[in-house]
Write an enzyme that holds these catalytic residues in place. Structure first.
Site, short mmCIF file in Angstrom:
data_model
loop_
_atom_site.label_atom_id
_atom_site.label_comp_id
_atom_site.label_asym_id
_atom_site.label_seq_id
_atom_site.Cartn_x
_atom_site.Cartn_y
_atom_site.Cartn_z
N GLY A 1 0.82 -1.21 0.00
CA GLY A 1 0.00 0.00 0.00
C GLY A 1 0.85 1.26 0.00
N SER A 2 0.36 2.31 0.67
CA SER A 2 1.01 3.63 0.63
C SER A 2 2.34 3.66 1.37
CB SER A 2 0.08 4.69 1.20
OG SER A 2 -1.00 4.92 0.31
#
Length: 437
Positions: free
Chosen positions: A320-321
């Site tokens: 993810g981020s």
């Protein structure tokens, strides 16, 4: 007169002959006795000793596992166990049936005992029941004189004070497999346990120790008359971890409050010391110490949350981020951007005929790399990744340890994946696409 003299002479000759024969017989018997009692005394003494002396190997005391403050994470506790000596009973089934009239023995325990007997020599005792209560122990001892081939012993059971809260990092022990026995004859000794996960498995050689022995006088039925001498062997090495038991317990309870599947690690980012490592939900390692029941194993096996999987080390998830930091580092080092380079985020990013959206629908406007990290702007890093290319991103990822073991040394750890063009070609025989970057 002549007849009488002749008869006396004949009688004397016969008596002399009989006496001579008796002398020869006695000399022969004496010689044989001398040979057996003097010349062969050592051999027959050894046979006699073997007839009444029972030598049993004793499993070594496994080393303790401690946290950084000395709190026990894995220890050994004493319990009473009952065994059958196959060589001293006509039928193992009959012996267990007789024993079953005194204490309860379920079908799983019988099946496991028969499996053990099949895989070891007949002169080695076979464990039938462990963790006997005082009433069960007393009942067996009372009937012991009439139970052929039955022995009661004190054994050691591995115990884990934190139970499920430390299971995935400390691990558990279990009976050795056939392959284990082939590789190490020590595992043929009854009651020996081998590490099956976590630290127990990684440091099994150090924790195991050296076996001892016990020489006991037994009667013709194999019942113990007295112990002559005992050697406890050498205990395994105690191991101290960087783990903090209180923190470990705290993390486990907080994860349990959430009620969902997950994991958490608390560590020193500079030294790599792990203070807490928890995967939730977990399993109880104490159930494996003497052999987990089929019912309990089925519960763990069929649970969709996978309690036996160490999600902290074996779970594979999209980053993810959090991966934006890797992309930012690679771009700054390559000079693709500086800390002042700005990019405008309208809320979406177009690549060919595909549109990739930012998490913020209306967009973030103009941002530099620091602002983009703070806001976790997707469009900024879509643009950065396109200009940077997968090879430089992958190289930075590998330098940060992605796609490689973390260094815990735990064998069940999965090394993860840092994909690049070469990986996709090997895996799928296809070219890397810009959208994948």
């Amino acid at each position: 007169m002549d007849n009488d003299r002749t008869q006396v002479q004949n009688f004397s000759r016969r008596a002399l002959l009989v006496t001579g024969l008796q002398g020869v017989v006695f000399i022969g018997l004496g010689a044989r006795l001398f040979h057996l009692q003097v010349m062969e005394s050592g051999r027959y003494k050894t046979l006699a000793e073997n007839n009444r002396i029972d030598v049993q190997w004793l499993p070594p005391r496994r080393g303790k596992i401690l946290d950084a403050k000395g709190k026990v994470l894995a220890d050994n506790t004493h319990d009473f166990r009952v065994f059958v000596l196959p060589e001293q009973v006509e039928s193992l089934d009959d012996a267990m049936d007789e024993l079953g009239k005194i204490v309860s023995i379920n079908k799983d325990e019988k099946a496991e005992a028969k499996k053990r007997a099949k895989n070891q020599n007949r002169f080695m005792p076979v464990l039938v029941r462990d963790h006997l209560g005082w009433e069960e122990l007393s009942a067996i001892e009372l009937r012991l004189p009439e139970l052929d081939g039955i022995q009661v012993r004190i054994g050691l059971t591995r115990s884990y004070p934190l139970g499920p809260n430390s299971a995935h990092v400390v691990g558990y022990v279990g009976a050795p497999t056939d392959k284990d026995v082939e590789d190490n004859p020590l595992y043929k000794i009854p009651d020996v346990r081998v590490g099956k996960g976590g630290i127990e498995r990684k440091e099994n050689a150090a924790l195991l120790g050296t076996p001892g022995s016990s020489r006991r006088e037994v009667d013709v039925r194999g019942r113990i008359v007295r112990e002559l001498e005992s050697d406890e062997g050498v205990a395994g090495q105690d191991l101290t971890l960087t783990l903090d038991a209180d923190m470990q317990d705290f993390i486990a309870r907080r994860l349990a409050e959430g009620g969902k599947s997950g994991s958490a690690i608390v560590m020193n980012a500079f030294t790599g010391d792990v203070y807490g490592l928890v995967s939730h939900p977990s399993y109880d390692p104490n159930k494996f110490a003497t052999g987990i029941s089929h019912a309990d194993w089925s519960v763990y096996r069929d649970d969709i949350t996978k309690p036996m999987t160490n999600k902290a080390l074996q779970g594979v998830y999209p980053p993810g981020s959090t991966f934006k930091m890797v992309t930012a580092l690679a771009a700054l080092e390559a000079g693709v951007v500086t800390k002042d380079t700005k990019c405008f985020c309208p809320g979406h990013f177009e690549l060919g005929n595909a549109t990739f959206h930012c998490w913020k629908k209306e967009g973030h406007g103009s941002l530099d790399v620091i602002g983009a990290l703070a806001e976790s702007c997707d469009v900024y890093f879509y643009s950065l990744a396109r200009d940077l290319g997968i090879e430089r991103i992958a190289e930075m990822g590998r330098r940060l340890g992605l796609g490689a073991p973390s260094g815990t040394g735990l064998e069940e750890e999965y090394k993860g994946l840092m994909p690049d063009k070469a990986w996709k070609r090997r895996k799928y025989d296809k070219s890397w696409l810009p959208g994948e970057t």
